[in-house]
Design a protein around this motif. Structure first.
Motif, mmCIF file in Angstrom:
data_model
loop_
_atom_site.group_PDB
_atom_site.id
_atom_site.type_symbol
_atom_site.label_atom_id
_atom_site.label_comp_id
_atom_site.label_asym_id
_atom_site.label_seq_id
_atom_site.Cartn_x
_atom_site.Cartn_y
_atom_site.Cartn_z
ATOM 1 N N GLY A 157 0.787 -1.254 0.332
ATOM 2 C CA GLY A 157 0.602 0.240 0.018
ATOM 3 C C GLY A 157 0.349 1.278 0.669
ATOM 4 N N SER A 158 0.105 2.606 -0.363
ATOM 5 C CA SER A 158 0.662 3.842 -0.229
ATOM 6 C C SER A 158 -0.255 4.741 -0.552
ATOM 7 C CB SER A 158 1.914 3.781 -2.260
ATOM 8 O OG SER A 158 2.078 5.187 -1.970
ATOM 9 N N ARG A 203 0.972 8.066 -0.336
ATOM 10 C CA ARG A 203 1.996 9.825 -0.561
ATOM 11 C C ARG A 203 2.269 9.164 -2.069
ATOM 12 N NH1 ARG A 203 1.530 10.296 4.576
ATOM 13 N NH2 ARG A 203 1.486 7.613 4.339
ATOM 14 N N ARG A 262 6.574 -0.932 -6.864
ATOM 15 C CA ARG A 262 6.632 -0.749 -4.931
ATOM 16 C C ARG A 262 6.269 -2.277 -4.625
ATOM 17 N NH1 ARG A 262 4.508 2.693 0.301
ATOM 18 N NH2 ARG A 262 5.949 4.107 -0.709
ATOM 19 N N GLU A 272 10.083 2.473 -3.693
ATOM 20 C CA GLU A 272 10.707 2.236 -2.470
ATOM 21 C C GLU A 272 10.676 0.775 -2.605
ATOM 22 O OE1 GLU A 272 8.046 2.646 1.077
ATOM 23 O OE2 GLU A 272 9.771 1.636 2.398
ATOM 24 N N HIS A 285 14.991 4.144 -1.067
ATOM 25 C CA HIS A 285 13.527 4.288 -1.510
ATOM 26 C C HIS A 285 13.646 5.829 -2.805
ATOM 27 C CE1 HIS A 285 10.142 6.260 -1.814
ATOM 28 N NE2 HIS A 285 8.539 5.684 -0.552
ATOM 29 N N PRO A 324 3.940 7.377 6.702
ATOM 30 C CA PRO A 324 3.519 7.668 7.432
ATOM 31 C C PRO A 324 3.489 7.697 9.184
ATOM 32 C CG PRO A 324 2.620 5.267 7.522
ATOM 33 C CD PRO A 324 3.915 5.521 5.926
ATOM 34 N N ARG A 338 7.984 15.588 -2.670
ATOM 35 C CA ARG A 338 7.873 14.569 -3.264
ATOM 36 C C ARG A 338 6.960 14.624 -4.854
ATOM 37 N NH1 ARG A 338 7.340 9.215 -0.901
ATOM 38 N NH2 ARG A 338 7.397 8.723 -2.920
HETATM 39 N N1 CP Z 1 6.798 8.128 2.316
HETATM 40 C C1 CP Z 1 6.337 7.311 1.462
HETATM 41 O O1 CP Z 1 6.387 6.526 0.485
HETATM 42 O O2 CP Z 1 4.528 6.993 1.751
HETATM 43 P P1 CP Z 1 3.299 6.251 1.293
HETATM 44 O O3 CP Z 1 4.230 5.241 2.024
HETATM 45 O O4 CP Z 1 2.023 6.760 1.421
HETATM 46 O O5 CP Z 1 3.876 6.101 -0.383
#
Ligand code: CP
Length: 338
Positions: free
Chosen positions: A52-53, A55, A116, A148, A153, A298, A324
């Motif tokens: 999941g993500s 941002r 990812r 990431e 990352h 997060p 970002r």
């Molecule tokens: N900092 C970051 O990569 O946030 P997410 O995991 O929400 O993409």
């Protein structure tokens, strides 16, 4: 016959030619000041999330839209089935398709693939090879960008360098302190690994504080020491957050998992739960030189960092998240621009 050149991938910031990080930072700052022209009209990026993500997904989709291009977002298990990643295996398991076939096919539809991956989680020695994202890069005919991986990352590190520049100006000789923070879940060290090397490359003095048994990857630390020597920066570790925060310009709060107990969630959780006092609060921040607070998010409020620090004037966390968007526009323009 014309030579077919391998696409430029971005798995680690060091994949970029020397000087490129500097160019990307300058472009990121320009794009933040002035709305970008729609330079990527007709171009498409495929986003593949095996984890999941919030941002990364949203900022990449927004970046492509604002540059006049498109993105196609695919999440593993809801939008497509399991993909096999072992090379040369007999595919009699759950996965009906191999990632190498998916990479070749998706390369026909999109101009870049952002991925990812999800670590297997049983062996650090195996997962740290980053073989899944490297498999995609090997079989893709378009640039592969890591959103990431297990080890790195790069997109977060670029946004973090931009935020450090905005806050501190020239980074050479400035102090950055990574402070391990408490968390009930095992977090990835990829954010810290990437920014550690990037900050040392700028000549920063870096301290890393963590409890015993939560050391960072030894090969990454060896690379960090080599980069520090080459750039006249420095890197040192300590077992006390106060030692790291003393006189620093930036406290970077982040939890990361234990290498020792990787693959053993019960032992790892028990080790984490035994740590106390690893919460960044105003008392710790006050030890620095007008120190700022960074976190890639997060963030677990009042466990990793207290509300007053996160919501106060020291906090750069939302600026980091905003950056970002701008820095990824710079990366997309660089990789996909005519
Ligand atoms: N900092 C970051 O990569 O946030 P997410 O995991 O929400 O993409």
């Amino acid at each position: 016959m014309a030579e077919i050149r391998a696409p430029q991938h971005l798995i680690h910031l060091s994949d970029l030619p020397k000087g490129q990080v500097e160019d990307l930072l300058s472009l990121s700052m320009r794009l933040k000041k002035r709305p970008a022209k729609p330079s990527l009209s007709g171009r498409t990026v495929g986003l593949l999330f095996f984890r999941g993500s919030l941002r990364t997904r949203t900022s990449l989709e927004a970046a492509m839209t604002q540059l006049g291009g498109n993105s196609i977002n695919l999440s593993a298990s809801s939008d497509f089935w399991d993909l096999e990643t072992a090379e040369g295996t007999i595919m009699d398991g759950r996965a009906p398709e191999h990632a190498k076939d998916a990479a070749a096919v998706l390369s026909c539809y999109v101009d870049a693939l952002a991925i990812r991956p999800k670590p297997v989680g049983t062996s650090w020695d195996k997962d740290r090879r980053d073989s899944e994202i490297r498999l995609w890069a090997k079989h893709s005919r378009v640039p592969v960008v890591s959103m990431e991986s297990v080890l790195w990352h790069p997109l977060q590190a670029l946004a973090d360098l931009m935020t450090l520049r905005e806050s501190l100006g020239e980074l050479r000789g400035r102090k950055l302190s990574f402070v391990w923070t408490q968390s009930p879940t095992a977090a990835s060290p990829a954010v810290v690994h990437s920014l550690l090397l990037a900050a040392l490359g700028q000549g920063m003095h870096v301290r890393i504080a963590h409890p015993a048994g939560l050391e960072l990857d030894p090969e990454v630390m060896a690379s960090a020491r080599a980069v520090a020597t080459a750039s006249a920066g420095s890197v040192e570790t300590c077992s006390n957050a106060r030692d790291a925060a003393d006189g620093t310009h930036v406290v970077y709060a982040r939890s990361w998992h234990s290498i020792e107990h990787y693959g053993n969630p019960t032992l790892a959780a028990s080790q984490r739960s035994r740590q106390s006092g690893w919460t960044v609060d105003e008392k710790l921040m006050a030890l620095g030189q007008d120190a700022k607070l960074m976190h890639a998010m997060p963030v677990r409020r009042n466990l990793e960092v207290t509300d007053d620090v996160l919501d106060g004037a020291r906090s750069l966390v939302v600026q980091q998240a905003e950056n970002r968007l701008h820095s990824q526009k710079a990366v997309l323009q660089h990789l996909l621009g005519a």
